[in-house]
Design an enzyme around this catalytic site. Structure first.
Site, PDB file in Angstrom:
ATOM      1  N   LYS A 223      29.710  57.996 -57.855  1.00  9.53           N
ATOM      2  CA  LYS A 223      29.841  59.144 -56.961  1.00  9.53           C
ATOM      3  C   LYS A 223      28.798  59.119 -55.856  1.00  9.53           C
ATOM      4  CE  LYS A 223      27.209  62.192 -60.076  1.00  9.53           C
ATOM      5  NZ  LYS A 223      27.294  63.393 -60.915  1.00  9.53           N
TER       6      LYS A 223
ATOM      7  N   MET B 128      27.585  61.677 -52.133  1.00 12.51           N
ATOM      8  CA  MET B 128      27.263  63.060 -51.793  1.00 12.51           C
ATOM      9  C   MET B 128      28.504  63.954 -51.758  1.00 12.51           C
ATOM     10  SD  MET B 128      25.412  64.548 -48.358  1.00 12.51           S
ATOM     11  CE  MET B 128      23.989  63.478 -48.578  1.00 12.51           C
ATOM     12  N   PHE B 129      29.624  63.395 -51.280  1.00 15.90           N
ATOM     13  CA  PHE B 129      30.813  64.211 -51.058  1.00 15.90           C
ATOM     14  C   PHE B 129      31.828  64.174 -52.202  1.00 15.90           C
ATOM     15  CE2 PHE B 129      29.269  63.108 -46.816  1.00 15.90           C
ATOM     16  CZ  PHE B 129      29.270  64.348 -46.185  1.00 15.90           C
TER      17      PHE B 129
ATOM     18  N   LYS C 180      39.412  58.839 -53.945  1.00 17.33           N
ATOM     19  CA  LYS C 180      38.186  59.591 -53.688  1.00 17.33           C
ATOM     20  C   LYS C 180      38.467  61.054 -53.989  1.00 17.33           C
ATOM     21  CE  LYS C 180      34.755  60.155 -49.941  1.00 17.33           C
ATOM     22  NZ  LYS C 180      34.417  59.701 -48.565  1.00 17.33           N
TER      23      LYS C 180
ATOM     24  N   ASP D 112      27.150  56.301 -40.736  1.00 17.25           N
ATOM     25  CA  ASP D 112      26.570  55.924 -42.037  1.00 17.25           C
ATOM     26  C   ASP D 112      26.898  54.471 -42.372  1.00 17.25           C
ATOM     27  OD1 ASP D 112      24.987  56.330 -44.262  1.00 17.25           O
ATOM     28  OD2 ASP D 112      26.594  57.178 -45.480  1.00 17.25           O
TER      29      ASP D 112
END
Length: 382
Positions: free
Chosen positions: A64, A66-67, A90, A188
C-alpha cells in the site's frame, strides 16, 4: 506500486481449491461491511476474495501507498472476457479526500489513454473502474516489477547496463512528451513508480495519484518524494512540467549507478547537495522564491542546518558556494583501468551530458522532453 514485491515481501500465491471445470469459484464473504476497511481507511484484503460481482478474484497483495492498497487479481470464467487474465487493482482508501483524489487520477488516466490509443507512450493503462464496499477501485494492466526492484535484483550498488538505461530513458521521455502535450505534471517520478514487463524490455510510468494539470500550481515544499524533488519545489518558485525532468535525471543516475544522487535528510540538505554538484542558484531565482529567505541570508549565503558533533543539536552555518565541488563525470566515468571501448566511453560521456541538462537548477533552462528525445544519447549516436 503495482509491481510484484521481491524478497521477503513476495506475495503468497493462493492455491486453487476448486476443480478446473468449476465456472466461478464460491464467493468469499468472510468480512463484514463494518470490517471492510481498517482504521486508516485501507481496504482489508482477503486472498481469494471476489470483486465486482465475481468479475475478479484476488490472488496476491502488492502493498500500500499513501492513497491506496494494490492487489493482483485474475478475471474469472464467464461473460467478462478472457478468463485467467491478470490485472492490478488499486483500491482507494475509504476517505472522502482520497476518493476525490482517485476520481481525479481516473480522469487524468482516461485523458492520457484517449490521447495514446495505440499504447506507444509508455504510461500504464487504466482498463476500468468500479466500486466495492465503499472503495473506489481502479483496474490496471498487470506488469512485472518496478525499477527499484530491478536495480536491487540485477544491479545492487553497481547499477544497470548503460544500454538498458538508454532504452528505459527513451521510453520515459516518450511518456513525458505525452504528459507535456496534455499539460499534465506527474509530480512523483521515481524508480518505484516505473514498471517493467516480464522481459524487462518495456517500461511504463505509473501511479499518477499526485498528478495534476500544470495550471494547478499550488506552492508546497513537499511535492514529489524528497530524493527526486526539484529545487524549485523546495524554494517555493512557481513550477511547471520541468519538475518531472529533474526527477527523471535523478532516476536515470540511480538506474546507472545503483545509488541515490541526492540523499538529503531534509529540504535544507537537499539544496546543499544540489549546489555542491551544480553550483549556486542565481539571485533572480532566489528572489522569486517564496521560501528564499528561509535558506539564504541577505548576503546570499546558504543557511546550512547541520548537526553539532558534540551536542547533536542542529546548528546553522552560513555557506558561500560559487563553483561545484562535486563532478558528475568523475562519479560516472569508470576508472582508466576499466579499459572501455571507444563507443562505450562516448555513450557514457553523452549520458553525462543528458543528465547535466536534466539537472539544470533553473527550470526555465532545463531540457524538454522533445529535446531529450533528439539527444545523441537517446538516439544512439553517442
Amino acid at each position: 506500486m503495482f509491481a510484484v514485491a521481491m524478497g521477503e515481501n513476495k506475495p503468497k500465491k493462493v492455491k486453487k481449491v476448486l476443480k478446473k471445470k468449476a465456472a466461478v469459484p464460491a464467493l468469499i464473504t468472510t468480512t463484514t461491511l463494518d470490517s471492510a476497511a481498517d482504521p486508516e481507511g485501507y481496504y482489508s484484503v482477503i486472498l481469494g476474495e471476489q470483486l465486482d460481482g465475481a468479475r475478479y478474484q484476488v490472488f496476491s497483495s502488492l502493498g500500500k501507498g499513501m492513497f491506496a492498497n494494490v492487489v493482483r487479481a485474475r478475471t474469472l470464467q464467464g461473460d467478462f472476457g478472457e478468463a485467467g487474465k491478470e490485472v492490478a487493482i488499486k483500491i482507494i482508501r475509504c476517505q472522502e479526500s482520497m476518493y476525490k483524489a482517485g476520481l481525479k487520477e481516473t480522469q487524468i488516466l482516461n485523458k492520457l489513454k484517449q490521447a495514446d490509443p495505440d499504447d506507444k507512450k509508455h504510461i500504464v493503462r487504466l482498463e476500468r473502474t468500479f466500486e466495492h464496499r465503499g472503495h473506489l477501485c481502479l483496474v490496471f494492466e498487470s506488469l512485472s516489477m518496478n525499477l527499484r526492484d530491478v536495480v536491487k535484483r540485477f544491479g545492487k550498488d553497481v547499477g544497470l547496463n548503460i544500454r538498458a538505461v538508454r532504452a528505459y530513458a527513451h521510453q520515459l521521455f516518450l511518456a513525458l512528451s505525452l504528459l507535456r502535450k496534455l499539460n499534465i505534471i506527474h509530480a512523483d517520478i521515481k524508480p518505484d513508480n516505473i514498471l517493467v514487463n516480464e522481459q524487462k524490455t518495456l517500461v511504463k510510468l505509473c501511479d499518477l495519484g499526485s498528478a495534476s494539470d500544470a495550471a494547478e500550481n499550488d506552492i508546497t515544499p513537499y511535492l514529489v518524494s524528497r530524493f527526486y524533488r526539484a529545487p524549485e519545489i523546495i524554494l517555493g518558485v512557481p513550477y511547471d512540467a520541468a519538475l518531472d525532468i529533474w526527477s527523471i535525471g535523478c532516476t536515470l543516475y540511480e538506474l546507472y549507478t545503483g545509488k541515490i544522487l541526492f540523499p538529503g535528510r531534509s529540504n535544507n540538505q537537499m539544496l546543499l547537495l544540489m549546489m555542491e554538484l551544480k553550483g549556486r542558484f542565481n539571485s533572480k531565482m532566489i528572489k522569486k522564491a517564496k521560501f528564499g529567505d528561509v535558506y539564504f541570508d541577505e548576503m546570499g549565503g546558504f543557511q546550512s542546518v547541520e548537526k553539532d558533533r558534540v551536542t547533536g543539536a542542529d546548528v546553522v552555518r552560513s555557506v558561500h558556494i560559487s563553483k561545484p565541488s562535486r563532478d558528475l563525470r568523475a562519479r560516472l566515468m569508470p576508472p582508466v583501468s576499466a579499459k572501455l571501448k571507444d563507443d562505450e566511453t562516448k555513450m557514457i560521456t553523452s549520458f553525462i551530458d543528458l543528465l547535466d541538462k536534466c539537472l539544470t537548477l533553473d527550470p526555465a533552462r532545463r531540457i524538454q522532453p522533445r529535446e531529450a528525445l533528439s539527444h545523441p544519447f537517446i538516439r544512439g549516436q553517442a
